[in-house]
Design an enzyme around this catalytic site. Sequence first.
Site, PDB file in Angstrom:
ATOM      1  N   LYS A  18      -6.008   7.862   1.338  1.00 42.39           N
ATOM      2  CA  LYS A  18      -4.549   7.829   1.196  1.00 42.39           C
ATOM      3  C   LYS A  18      -4.109   8.985   0.300  1.00 42.39           C
ATOM      4  CE  LYS A  18      -0.794   4.573   0.050  1.00 42.39           C
ATOM      5  NZ  LYS A  18      -0.477   3.247  -0.534  1.00 42.39           N
TER       6      LYS A  18
ATOM      7  N   SER B 242       2.493   0.466   2.427  1.00 40.61           N
ATOM      8  CA  SER B 242       2.699   1.901   2.426  1.00 40.61           C
ATOM      9  C   SER B 242       1.486   2.686   2.909  1.00 40.61           C
ATOM     10  CB  SER B 242       3.044   2.364   1.007  1.00 40.61           C
ATOM     11  OG  SER B 242       1.943   2.156   0.147  1.00 40.61           O
TER      12      SER B 242
ATOM     13  N   SER C 248       0.492  -3.101   0.059  1.00 42.94           N
ATOM     14  CA  SER C 248       0.389  -1.833   0.794  1.00 42.94           C
ATOM     15  C   SER C 248      -0.927  -1.598   1.517  1.00 42.94           C
ATOM     16  CB  SER C 248       0.655  -0.658  -0.150  1.00 42.94           C
ATOM     17  OG  SER C 248       2.026  -0.574  -0.416  1.00 42.94           O
TER      18      SER C 248
END
Lengths: 472, 624
Positions: free
Chosen positions: A67, A142, A166
């Site tokens: 990420k 997210s 997330s």
Amino acid sequence: MATINELKERIHAGSSEEIVAEYLERIGSSKLNAFITVAKENALVRAKEIDSEGFEGSLAGIPVAIKDNISTKGILTTCASKILTGYVPPYDAHVIERLKEAGAVIIGKTNMDEFAMGTSTETSFYGPTRNPWDTDRVPGGSSGGSAAAVAGGEVPIALGSDTGGSVRCPASFCGVVGLKPTYGVISRYGLISYANSLEQIGPFATTVRDVAALFDVIAGYDPRDSTSVDKEVNYSSALKNDVSGLKIGVPEEYFGEGTDENVEKAVWNAIHTLEDLGATRIKVKMPHTKYALSAYYIIAMSEASSNLARFDGMRYGLRTEDSDWHTTFSQVRAAGFGDEVKRRILLGTYALSAGYHDKYYLKALKVRTLIKQDFELAFKDADVLIAPTMPYPAFKLGEKIDDPLSLYLADVDTVPINLAGVPSISVPCGFSHGLPIGMQVIGKHFDETTILRTAYTFEENTDFHTREPEGL
Amino acid sequence: MYENPDGVMIGLEVHVQLNKLKTKVFCGCTTDYHNDPPNSHVCPVCLGLPGALPVINKRAVEAAIKVGLALNCKVEEHTQFYRKNYYYPDLPKGFQITQYDFPISSGGYITIEGEDGEHRVGITRAHMEEDPGRLVHEGTIDKSKYTLIDYNRSGMALLEVVSDPDMRSPKEARRYLDKLRNILEYLDVFDGNLEGALRVDANISIMGGQRAEIKNISSHKGAERALLYEIVRQKNVLRRGGVVVLETRHFDEAREITMSMRSKEEAHDYRYFPEPDLVPLKISGWAPAIKATLPDLPDAWRLLFVEQYGITDEQAKALTSDIRLAKFYQMVVQNRDIKFAQLAADWMSNVLKGELNYRSQTFKVFSEQEAPKCWACGEKMVPSDRYLFDWNGILINDLDTFKKLKEYLMNNYGAFWVNNAPIEKDDAGRTIKISVENYSISLILDDTKNKVIVKFYKGGTYSLSLKKVNDRLNICEDIFYCNNCGASRDKNTTFIIKVEKPSVPEAEISLIDMLKALDFFENNKISEDDVLKIMRTILQKQIPKEFDVEKVDKIVKEEGLKKVEGNIVEAAALEAINENPQAVADYKAGKEKALNSLVGAVMKKTKGGADARTAREVLLGKLG
């Protein structure tokens, strides 16, 4: 979709370079927009090295996606924000050091909501990521890029971060497995903070076994993170196909109003499956759940308003035309942050301001204590809790983006877990009109082994995880 | 009782850099950056790079507790860090990690010499925080086209010591600062000579009005000046019928005035909240352990000097005003006897201190832990050792070894009495004792620690290192050695006078210099003025390349300093009286100052060789 063990066999027979090249090709031809940066050169060089050195690490030669809020030395790290344009960290996050030691090949940095603020990966400066099961739909957020990349076969394993859901939300929307560990199990050193007291880095994979394998590599004590806990556990060895005697708590507050009928049905079916395998079911009450969402957003936004103060254009990232520092700070931040980030900074600043601090921030902390008590009480009787991860399957791109409040409401089942700091794993447990549904198995503090075992047993006795999206 | 006619109330917030720690407060970067290029001692943590996390430096917490205890504060059971949010270019994270609720210590006091005798100033709290970076401007801040930022300072451990508004005059404020610095230096947590070591914000109100906060004061003198200016300013406001407003003012050190920065209405809301990256610290149980090892503070040293050495309270105060001077004085006395204590105090509390103040020189006694810069070439010196003698040589009564040992004791400690003293050994061959009359020195072998302890009769102890080479027991002296030019410096006894102007080389006065000068004086070989001359010469001259134990002798010889014998002074005094009848008449008529011209005449006749005090005494005797 290949698992780690399948890939290892292929690497053994052929080469890591070959496999990395295959994945790079898939990323190159993808429509998902799962990656912000593809570290093509780095990955191929590393794969070659591993091939020639005969590396022995547990993830030797296995591609992994990261990420884009986790610092990678020498690789652009943007948090999907314009404000970090051109920022290349001079150091590796703790988890990256661990991955490198284990021989993993970092293949790229995945898309996300800007600064991890969102539930749909639509707030990224680099455009939204699409859901592999239906490219008109969001992958969740997210960590949407990581989940979509794994679900779309662009990488076998990936890292995300979970502040209020997330990791679990996109795992659920994309039909993969995602784990949010107990607060303190994985060092946050190098994770660019959104809300420090809530977030943990977490692994994604298509199977519980692969999640455990990745978790084994990245978990463990790090003196550079004061909230890191000194506990060494081998999680992979806890994976047993056995839930006999397991007491499953079902919190009724996580079902009902606002929850999609099919989601509710799928989760109940899953609970019954586990009962058939020898588990028992009890009802638990978590009366403060309804306050969790408000408390979560106040705490997260308050911390964020302070965490994001460092992005002023003075030392790295976006720089507008030079003026006096006051003007330059304002201009950089005005031009660099997107609307959702600005909204949260403003709300957080407001919540911490003199006169409102007690009314909002302190009150939220008190609610947090009550939520923790809810979990402590529930875990007096139950070994694990099972609930839907998300109240509904993936929604359409653009459907909620202009209505922040309804987006915040989507996090209703995930945020209490972060407030309490307990671990939770989301696993695929069904489908609704072709879209995956996830359930979360929530555990006691530091009891990842039990939730991994529960998830593993469920997976071994069902086939939801074997289905793959079509038409990619 | 002090009246405080203007109703002055002063409270000070003093930011003290804990600059004796090895590393910064939340990362591993060195605190020794003062001579290095900007931004050369930084890391992701102190640069506030995204993703970096702070980790508390345990030694910094210990130092903060030490200070809290020394300031008579209550040290809390647990302590917590907070974020203070504000934007400034020197603040790389956009917030400062500091303390808010649960500071590490609070509720103490410092005793100072106030306007009306002993005066107690309350300490509200002493809390920990991190230092921001340093902003550098070309020319002045308002004219410079750009700002340069040096983050070497970023993340240095600071202690903010907040006083109650208990000071009633700028003089008391200055004394408070002097005493605070004094205490911090005795605690060995702070070096006040380093740039940016101590910064002061002062709050002042008069006649019960609103207070002004003066920022950016960097010296004790500056604090006094700023406060004096502020009293005048506030009085003028009142005189014109105005009202003093609550505001922050900036002190312009060059012009010695304060200027309005912003009023409190537009003051920052710092939005304090607990730092999520640092867990609350449980420090219960730390304080008692630290208290047990707390060194003696200036007041304790002062009492010790008065009670054990019999010097006056004034002298003791002067000597303990700086820990280095106090230690140097103690070293001098421990190398002689108690009779010497008074003589040494006369010279050191007065003349030496005066000479140092006059030159505004800072000085330090090197401890064994720190490596000095080479006095010859400026490179950093490294710890090393120098061979002195073989312990076994003493045991077999080898005369050459005896000589080596005695030379060492004479040259390094000024123990000239050992020259003809017998050397005794115990049966086990582990202790060597040299004594004559009341003087004695013992050397004790401790081969478990590879050390030899040198114990003086007055309690001074030094240690030498022991190196076993084949069947030899080589005794070595710890020194600092310069790899660049080969110069060396003794560890135990060097007292350095450092000149603040960078262009001027360091000067030093060593223990041996001091002892010799005083020996010459005590044995009536030179006059008071000559001792002064010796001190000045040593302080002004560059250090010779080799450590020169004969320095004082040389000065005496070169300068032709020789005390004029008593009868010559007598003769000169008689002549002066005969040649100056007017001065004699004036003196007898009660004009005491007339005596000065007679003393002057005697000095002239003896070409300055006479001691002014002696001349005065002789003249007084003759004039009846």
